[in-house]
Design an enzyme around this catalytic site. Structure first.
Site, mmCIF file in Angstrom:
data_model
loop_
_atom_site.group_PDB
_atom_site.id
_atom_site.type_symbol
_atom_site.label_atom_id
_atom_site.label_comp_id
_atom_site.label_asym_id
_atom_site.label_seq_id
_atom_site.Cartn_x
_atom_site.Cartn_y
_atom_site.Cartn_z
ATOM 1 N N VAL A 124 46.097 22.960 4.208
ATOM 2 C CA VAL A 124 46.674 21.628 4.068
ATOM 3 C C VAL A 124 47.673 21.768 2.928
ATOM 4 C CG1 VAL A 124 46.276 19.178 3.642
ATOM 5 C CG2 VAL A 124 44.505 20.547 4.774
ATOM 6 N N GLU A 125 48.950 21.693 3.255
ATOM 7 C CA GLU A 125 49.993 21.932 2.252
ATOM 8 C C GLU A 125 50.637 20.615 1.852
ATOM 9 O OE1 GLU A 125 52.233 25.674 2.553
ATOM 10 O OE2 GLU A 125 51.575 25.720 4.626
#
Length: 491
Positions: free
Chosen positions: A86-87
């Site tokens: 999850v960036e």
């Protein structure tokens, strides 16, 4: 052949003419077929359903939902073959995927790239001295800031885009030594799956994902898989049994769409098994890599402006290779999670991650390759890939290290349903091409991470693109607002 003739004629005239679809008579509650059950397709379907357009049918080519978010079993562990992070976390805005991950209480770990100057290995001969590595890292950071300033200036003066490599040349520094190339790879290829020479400056420096959502990124290592976020969205509008398994007949798996016939009165979708489906509209969420192949035939063919827009985008290949060992022989603890291997051949097994925090006691390493190296590796036996990786590891840690007992090499480029992992915006692509690639053609609509203006290549980009494309369709169906205008280039 028809496509080639159309494109040649288009290029010869040097004029792109876009004729947006005109308003048309539509059914009160039309059937919508959605091609693909990845994040964007599921997100689009939920948005349509929430708006009251529940008469939908999702046709998925594989035996599962999730698309390029896909877990698998590796040596008794649940690992991610595709999307893994999850960036964009920790900023003023909430990344919608991070919000879902928190609701699901997914097991995630912040990725820490600190102390990298102590973890860069020579091609032969062990670690670089920390002082030497720090000089190269500081220079790379300085180059990145310079490129971001150039990008901002180009945008402010409405000047044409350039490549990341061109911005490096403006600074009179192109990474050329093994350590410089390894750090350059870590800075750019590791994020975009393609090298600076083909990557757009204005669309990557600065990067909206981190600017808007925050600089942190979290590695998903949950037995339920990252795909849980796709199921989370799907189960909000698809019916399930008591065990939580999706049983909704509006989702059909193992349905490979091979033809889409479209006319002002509706669409006909054909699948590989001979099935035929009719609908008012179709939403195509196939990857841009698939759209660049002949898997799905459009009748009549898509107009030249649409074909050219599709062909202008790049489909990157990002390969995460997992290796398991009988025991640990690499440094562990704080400040050792990531390490680089410097080689005279740029991109040769450069980016390594030890997964002791994520999978305690599993003795697993992850090495990432991209682009041409990914394609090369996909075409050779896994045994050869393992031999190459072991040679690299022995260069770093000595000849007496144990042989890997297991290897996992995902092959996204070879898979006809994906043809890569995520899109990369090439040089010169602007709002104009973005509008074209997301624009509908009559009753045929398009979605996917590649249609996200600011977040292409990311899971949150796919999710938000699905909502955006569905809202365009809803405006047409419910408000009879079916025209989609593409602003002139440069405006």
């Amino acid at each position: 052949m028809k496509r080639i003739v159309l494109i040649v004629a288009l290029l010869a005239s040097m004029v792109v003419v876009f004729c947006p679809p005109v308003a048309m008579a539509v059914e009160h509650n039309p059937t919508v077929i959605i091609v693909g059950a990845g994040m964007s397709g599921i997100s689009a379907a939920k948005t349509l359903s929430d708006a009251g357009l529940k008469d939908i049918l999702i046709l998925e080519a594989t035996n599962r939902i999730g698309g390029r978010i896909h877990k698998t079993n590796f040596a008794g562990l649940s690992v991610e073959m595709g999307a893994n992070w999850v960036e964009g976390v920790g900023g003023d805005q909430m990344n919608p995927i991070w919000e879902m991950a928190n609701k699901l209480q997914l097991k995630t770990f912040i990725s820490l790239f600190d102390n990298l100057s102590s973890n860069i290995y020579k091609q032969v001969g062990g670690l670089y001295p920390e002082s030497v590595a720090k000089v190269s890292l500081d220079l790379a950071e300085e180059m990145s800031e310079f490129s971001a300033n150039i990008s901002t200036s180009l945008s402010a003066h409405r000047q044409e885009d350039i490549s990341l490599l061109a911005s490096q040349r403006l600074k009179n520094h192109v990474p050329s030594t093994p350590i410089e190339m390894a750090i350059d790879y870590y800075t750019y290829d590791y994020e975009f799956a393609e090298p600076p020479r083909v990557t757009s400056l204005q669309n990557t420096e600065p990067l909206p994902t981190f600017d808007n959502f925050g600089d942190d990124l979290y590695f998903v290592a949950d037995s339920r898989g990252y795909e849980s976020v796709v199921y989370y969205v799907a189960k909000q509008f698809l019916s399930t049994d008591k065990a939580g398994v999706i049983t909704d007949t509006r989702l059909k798996l193992n349905k490979v769409v091979t033809e889409i016939r479209h006319s002002p009165s509706g669409v006909i979708v054909k699948t590989e098994d001979g099935s035929v489906y009719r609908a008012g509209y179709v939403m195509v969420s196939a990857s841009v890599g698939v759209l660049q192949t002949n898997l799905i035939n459009f009748e009549p063919d898509l107009p030249p402006w649409k074909i050219l827009a599709i062909y202008q985008f790049d489909m990157g290949v990002y390969t995460k290779i997992f290796l398991k060992f009988p025991y640990k022989f690499w440094p562990s603890g704080n400040g050792t999670e990531f390490f680089l291997y410097s080689h005279e051949k740029r991109g040769y097994y450069p980016m390594w991650q030890q997964l002791e925090r994520e999978y305690p006691g599993a003795n697993v390493l992850l090495v990432t390759v991209t682009d041409d190296e990914s394609r090369r590796i996909e075409q050779q036996p896994d045994s050869e890939t393992k031999a190459e990786a072991m040679e690299v590891l022995r260069s770093m840690f000595g000849k007496n290290i144990p042989e890997a007992t297991d290897i996992l090499v995902p092959k996204w480029w070879s898979n006809r349903f994906y043809k890569g992992t995520f899109s990369n915006w090439p040089i010169g692509v602007s709002r104009y091409e973005y509008d074209q690639i997301r624009a509908p053609v009559g009753r045929v609509y398009f979605t996917g991470e590649h249609t996200s203006e600011h977040y292409n290549g990311y899971v949150h980009g796919a999710y938000l693109a699905g909502i955006d494309s569905a809202n365009m369709m809803i405006s047409c169906v419910k408000k009879k607002m079916c025209k989609f205008e593409v602003k002139a280039k440069g405006t």
